[in-house]
Scaffold this active site. Structure first.
Site, mmCIF file in Angstrom:
data_model
loop_
_atom_site.group_PDB
_atom_site.id
_atom_site.type_symbol
_atom_site.label_atom_id
_atom_site.label_comp_id
_atom_site.label_asym_id
_atom_site.label_seq_id
_atom_site.Cartn_x
_atom_site.Cartn_y
_atom_site.Cartn_z
ATOM 1 N N CYS A 2 -104.438 26.527 -7.595
ATOM 2 C CA CYS A 2 -104.680 25.395 -8.496
ATOM 3 C C CYS A 2 -106.172 25.307 -8.776
ATOM 4 O O CYS A 2 -106.982 25.984 -8.146
ATOM 5 C CB CYS A 2 -104.226 24.094 -7.837
ATOM 6 S SG CYS A 2 -102.526 24.133 -7.262
ATOM 7 N N ARG A 27 -106.348 29.399 -13.237
ATOM 8 C CA ARG A 27 -105.976 29.325 -11.824
ATOM 9 C C ARG A 27 -104.558 28.798 -11.638
ATOM 10 O O ARG A 27 -103.964 28.953 -10.579
ATOM 11 C CB ARG A 27 -106.941 28.408 -11.054
ATOM 12 C CG ARG A 27 -108.400 28.841 -11.090
ATOM 13 C CD ARG A 27 -109.268 27.860 -10.329
ATOM 14 N NE ARG A 27 -108.850 27.786 -8.955
ATOM 15 C CZ ARG A 27 -109.270 28.627 -8.000
ATOM 16 N NH1 ARG A 27 -110.108 29.590 -8.323
ATOM 17 N NH2 ARG A 27 -108.843 28.530 -6.766
ATOM 18 N N TRP A 76 -100.574 24.905 -9.836
ATOM 19 C CA TRP A 76 -99.685 26.051 -9.697
ATOM 20 C C TRP A 76 -98.712 25.681 -8.598
ATOM 21 O O TRP A 76 -99.043 25.658 -7.434
ATOM 22 C CB TRP A 76 -100.472 27.317 -9.316
ATOM 23 C CG TRP A 76 -99.572 28.459 -9.281
ATOM 24 C CD1 TRP A 76 -99.150 29.164 -8.205
ATOM 25 C CD2 TRP A 76 -98.880 29.005 -10.398
ATOM 26 N NE1 TRP A 76 -98.257 30.109 -8.585
ATOM 27 C CE2 TRP A 76 -98.075 30.043 -9.920
ATOM 28 C CE3 TRP A 76 -98.888 28.723 -11.751
ATOM 29 C CZ2 TRP A 76 -97.273 30.789 -10.755
ATOM 30 C CZ3 TRP A 76 -98.078 29.457 -12.582
ATOM 31 C CH2 TRP A 76 -97.295 30.471 -12.075
ATOM 32 N N ASN A 102 -105.897 21.673 -3.618
ATOM 33 C CA ASN A 102 -105.572 23.077 -3.902
ATOM 34 C C ASN A 102 -105.350 23.762 -2.552
ATOM 35 O O ASN A 102 -106.272 23.843 -1.738
ATOM 36 C CB ASN A 102 -106.740 23.744 -4.636
ATOM 37 C CG ASN A 102 -106.567 25.261 -4.699
ATOM 38 O OD1 ASN A 102 -105.463 25.768 -4.713
ATOM 39 N ND2 ASN A 102 -107.699 25.964 -4.673
ATOM 40 N N GLY A 103 -104.126 24.220 -2.305
ATOM 41 C CA GLY A 103 -103.838 24.847 -1.013
ATOM 42 C C GLY A 103 -102.452 24.449 -0.542
ATOM 43 O O GLY A 103 -101.649 23.948 -1.324
ATOM 44 N N GLU A 485 -102.032 51.561 -11.929
ATOM 45 C CA GLU A 485 -102.717 50.428 -12.561
ATOM 46 C C GLU A 485 -102.212 50.207 -13.992
ATOM 47 O O GLU A 485 -101.976 49.079 -14.419
ATOM 48 C CB GLU A 485 -104.239 50.656 -12.547
ATOM 49 C CG GLU A 485 -105.076 49.589 -13.229
ATOM 50 C CD GLU A 485 -104.902 48.174 -12.688
ATOM 51 O OE1 GLU A 485 -105.335 47.235 -13.369
ATOM 52 O OE2 GLU A 485 -104.263 48.015 -11.621
ATOM 53 N N LYS A 489 -100.534 46.733 -15.352
ATOM 54 C CA LYS A 489 -101.057 45.998 -16.512
ATOM 55 C C LYS A 489 -99.929 45.721 -17.511
ATOM 56 O O LYS A 489 -99.768 44.619 -18.012
ATOM 57 C CB LYS A 489 -102.189 46.785 -17.194
ATOM 58 C CG LYS A 489 -103.495 46.777 -16.398
ATOM 59 C CD LYS A 489 -104.276 45.531 -16.530
ATOM 60 C CE LYS A 489 -104.413 44.597 -15.354
ATOM 61 N NZ LYS A 489 -104.460 45.016 -14.012
ATOM 62 N N GLU A 492 -97.479 43.053 -16.026
ATOM 63 C CA GLU A 492 -97.918 41.671 -15.820
ATOM 64 C C GLU A 492 -98.211 40.919 -17.106
ATOM 65 O O GLU A 492 -98.135 39.682 -17.120
ATOM 66 C CB GLU A 492 -99.109 41.615 -14.861
ATOM 67 C CG GLU A 492 -100.395 42.202 -15.349
ATOM 68 C CD GLU A 492 -101.496 42.025 -14.292
ATOM 69 O OE1 GLU A 492 -102.227 42.987 -14.053
ATOM 70 O OE2 GLU A 492 -101.588 40.916 -13.723
ATOM 71 N N HIS A 508 -88.171 63.978 -7.943
ATOM 72 C CA HIS A 508 -87.440 63.642 -6.711
ATOM 73 C C HIS A 508 -86.640 62.357 -6.877
ATOM 74 O O HIS A 508 -86.325 61.678 -5.904
ATOM 75 C CB HIS A 508 -88.425 63.517 -5.542
ATOM 76 C CG HIS A 508 -89.196 64.775 -5.297
ATOM 77 N ND1 HIS A 508 -88.634 65.907 -4.755
ATOM 78 C CD2 HIS A 508 -90.481 65.093 -5.593
ATOM 79 C CE1 HIS A 508 -89.546 66.862 -4.689
ATOM 80 N NE2 HIS A 508 -90.678 66.406 -5.200
ATOM 81 N N LYS A 607 -104.722 33.687 -11.621
ATOM 82 C CA LYS A 607 -105.844 34.614 -11.459
ATOM 83 C C LYS A 607 -106.226 34.807 -9.997
ATOM 84 O O LYS A 607 -106.540 35.911 -9.548
ATOM 85 C CB LYS A 607 -107.048 34.079 -12.235
ATOM 86 C CG LYS A 607 -108.288 34.941 -12.157
ATOM 87 C CD LYS A 607 -108.086 36.250 -12.861
ATOM 88 C CE LYS A 607 -109.249 37.211 -12.799
ATOM 89 N NZ LYS A 607 -108.930 38.540 -13.270
HETATM 90 C C1 AGP Z 1 -104.354 41.967 -11.535
HETATM 91 O O1 AGP Z 1 -104.396 42.036 -12.895
HETATM 92 C C2 AGP Z 1 -103.785 40.757 -10.986
HETATM 93 N N1 AGP Z 1 -104.416 39.615 -11.471
HETATM 94 C C3 AGP Z 1 -103.679 40.765 -9.476
HETATM 95 O O2 AGP Z 1 -102.920 41.869 -9.098
HETATM 96 C C4 AGP Z 1 -105.010 40.807 -8.715
HETATM 97 O O3 AGP Z 1 -105.584 42.057 -8.797
HETATM 98 C C5 AGP Z 1 -104.752 40.474 -7.238
HETATM 99 O O4 AGP Z 1 -104.204 39.193 -7.171
HETATM 100 C C6 AGP Z 1 -106.034 40.543 -6.406
HETATM 101 O O5 AGP Z 1 -106.942 39.589 -6.832
HETATM 102 P P1 AGP Z 1 -108.439 39.642 -6.289
HETATM 103 O O6 AGP Z 1 -109.063 40.911 -6.760
HETATM 104 O O7 AGP Z 1 -109.102 38.430 -6.865
HETATM 105 O O8 AGP Z 1 -108.364 39.588 -4.790
#
Ligand code: AGP
Length: 612
Positions: A2, A27, A76, A102-103, A485, A489, A492, A508, A607
């Site tokens: 959050c 966030r 969140w 937040n937590g 990666e 991308k 997500e 395989h 994020k």
């Molecule tokens: C990546 O696009 C995502 N947002 C997510 O996988 C991210 O890399 C992961 O949560 C790690 O975040 P950080 O680098 O802030 O620790």
């Protein structure tokens, strides 16, 4: 997960709070709220949905305009769905105080039972409301709000970044943190508190970062910081590194596209002052204090989550290849619970853009408690992981706001390469080989620029493929993590299912997925396994797969095997991920845009994942 904001000063709080929430919306964005204090009254407005929905509610509440003290929250959900009742701020059932949090309060059910037995009532399903009523309960007999907050936090297990205001002490905000980030922006007769400096920087560049188990009591005329045991804590005023301009969209349609195009400059900033080409030396001030110890490293463990984990996998290859140090990469969420073996001479490298990812922080603490030396590769200056490592290297990539990480990934790989070169040179690498690699690294930003010129064409390549719900991404060696990666991308932000694989693994099992026209992205730059990759491409084509290849400029062979080719300049294999990942970032971006997805705030994601 959050974002919280608070304001105390002479200006009208509501506007400042709402602008702050907008900056923190990445966030978490399923519900939001504001509570201001005016003439001893707590005035609250909250609703499910985005900040724009909250603004609409606030437009109907003119009585909340004048207040100069307030707190706000963008949520969140962890406990209870995104409803008005579960949205923050939570006002205590006696109407005395309001709280944003937040937590996660892990023992909230037990506390709730005790409070219910004392006659307290609850209107939400959240753990945070329990904290509000607990503080209110203690405030009945406490002299000050901070005394009530401190006592309450001694009862709590879990994580928090919180802010509380009360009718009894109307010109005061009390904030506290354990496990979730909290920054206090220090202005002239005013204070802006927030989970992230992004909500503060337009008001002041002076900030105080709270550590775990610290509290701050803030009034217009000053602030004091305390421990939970009421001991004063002297705090340094730190400079917030980035400007408002850097945070703004800068003419791009989305933060993700802006950050993809910022990569050349971000990498230049990561290299600044660290590549001494004249003396053929890699300079990393952040690890100098433990430089001698690092040379004796016998094993490196990279730990991270998501995209940062993919960077860690490249780090494993770089350290083994360039520094000849045994290395492995661990999912932080697994590593922290797996009773890992940490012999002497082990260095754990925590990689994190935000520096606040709960699993990575816990894995770091686990390894440190078992005697490992802890290094950090982090972007967010002053973040928890940065402050809890023995030494580290900041990315200097600038603020990354798009939920899908892009420039942080390439800068993480740059820093890993610098570290591997730094250690490799102190172990066996010749000055000549180092010089060659440093020259190639120094050329990367300009080479990235040329890759970015294909942006529009990549949009065209994607256009014919966005209706496919399953894609494969293949790569070998340094480009295997790039395939992972690329798949992440696409998943997500466009919600297309995709799988990244070492190219040879396809036969395989996963090859069974391939059918006529199915998109298969193959990362195939010139390198020692190029011919092997070509055979893998032929296996795909034999089953009707549609091949999009990422290949080295001037490669005249590849066009015979691929339906579309995305070009990257030639560079040494260890540095290829810095170039080959960019076309994959753009593929995902255009697929998401063309499928009408919310690129910067993809569903179900946040994020910074500050809860496990
Ligand atoms: C990546 O696009 C995502 N947002 C997510 O996988 C991210 O890399 C992961 O949560 C790690 O975040 P950080 O680098 O802030 O620790």
């Amino acid at each position: 997960m959050c974002g919280i904001v608070g304001y105390v000063g002479r200006k009208k709080a509501q506007g400042i709070l709402v602008e702050g929430l907008k900056r923190l919306e990445y966030r978490g964005y399923d519900s939001a709220g504001v509570c201001v204090l005016d003439s001893g009254q707590l005035l609250t407005a909250k609703c499910p949905g985005r900040i724009s929905d909250l603004t609409a509610v606030l437009d109907t509440r003119p009585e909340m305009d004048a207040a100069t003290v307030g707190i706000a929250h963008t949520r969140w959900a962890t406990h209870g769905g995104p409803t008005e009742a579960n949205a923050h701020p939570h006002v205590s059932d006696d109407g005395q105080l309001a709280l944003v949090h937040n937590g996660i309060i892990e023992n909230f059910l037990a506390l709730k039972q005790v409070l219910t037995a004392k006659g307290h009532e609850f209107v939400s399903e959240t753990d945070s409301e329990v904290l509000a009523n607990l503080i209110a309960e203690l405030y009945r007999t406490a002299d000050t709000l901070e005394d009530a907050v401190r006592t309450a936090l001694h009862e709590v297990t879990g994580t928090y970044g919180l802010a509380v205001i009360s009718r009894r002490e109307p010109d005061k905000i009390v904030v506290a943190r354990r496990g979730s980030p909290l920054v206090v922006g220090v202005g002239d007769g005013e204070y802006v508190i927030a989970s992230d400096a992004a909500a503060i920087v337009e008001h002041t560049s002076n900030a105080v970062y709270l550590n775990d188990n610290e509290l701050a009591v803030i009034r217009p005329d000053g602030m004091k910081t305390l421990t939970l045991d009421n001991m004063p804590v002297p705090k340094d005023l730190e400079q917030i590194e980035y400007s408002l301009e850097e945070i703004a969209l800068g003419g791009y349609e989305h933060y993700m596209l802006k950050e993809i195009f910022e990569q050349p400059e971000a990498v230049r900033n990561s290299l600044r002052g660290r590549l001494n080409l004249r003396e053929t030396r890699v300079q990393l001030g952040g690890i100098e204090p433990i430089g001698r110890e690092l040379i004796k490293t016998r094993r490196v463990i990279f730990t991270a989550c998501g995209t940062a984990w993919h960077a860690g996998l490249i780090g494993e290859f770089l350290f083994e290849d360039l520094a000849r140090i045994p290395a492995e990469v661990e999912y932080a969420s697994e590593f922290r619970y797996r009773n890992p073996i940490i012999p002497d001479g082990t260095v754990v490298v925590a990689i994190s853009q935000s520096g606040e990812t709960a699993d990575t922080l816990a894995a770091l603490r686990e390894a440190r408690d078992r005697g490992a030396t802890a290094l950090g590769i982090v972007n967010a200056v002053g973040s928890t992981i940065a402050r809890e490592t023995d030494a580290g290297v900041y990315l200097h990539a600038g603020p990354e706001i798009g939920v899908a990480s892009t420039k942080a990934f390439t800068c993480q790989v740059v820093v890993e390469a610098l570290l591997a070169m730094y250690l490799g040179r102190r172990k066996f690498m010749s000055q000549f080989s180092l010089g060659e690699l440093m020259g190639a690294l120094d050329a990367i930003p300009d080479q990235m620029q040329t890759v970015l010129t294909q942006n529009d064409r990549i949009g065209e390549v994607v256009a014919g493929l966005i209706d496919w719900d399953n894609w494969l991404f293949l790569g070998r060696g340094y480009n295997y993590p790039v395939a992972l990666e690329g798949a992440l991308k696409l998943k997500e932000i466009s919600y297309i299912h995709a799988e990244g694989l070492p190219a040879a693994e396809m036969k395989h099992g996963p090859i069974a997925l391939i059918q006529e026209g199915m998109p298969v992205v193959v990362v195939a730059p010139r390198c020692s396994t190029y011919d092997k990759v070509i055979s893998n491409i032929e296996e795909v084509r034999a089953r009707g797969g549609r091949v999009i290849a990422v290949a080295t400029e001037g490669d005249s062979r590849i066009s015979r095997y691929a339906d579309s080719v995305l070009w990257v300049p030639d560079c040494p294999a260890p540095l290829q991920p810095l170039l080959t990942v960019i076309p994959l970032q753009l593929l995902a971006y255009h697929a998401a845009v063309q499928r009408g997805c919310n690129v910067d705030k993809p569903r179900n994601l946040a994020k910074s994942v500050t809860v496990e």
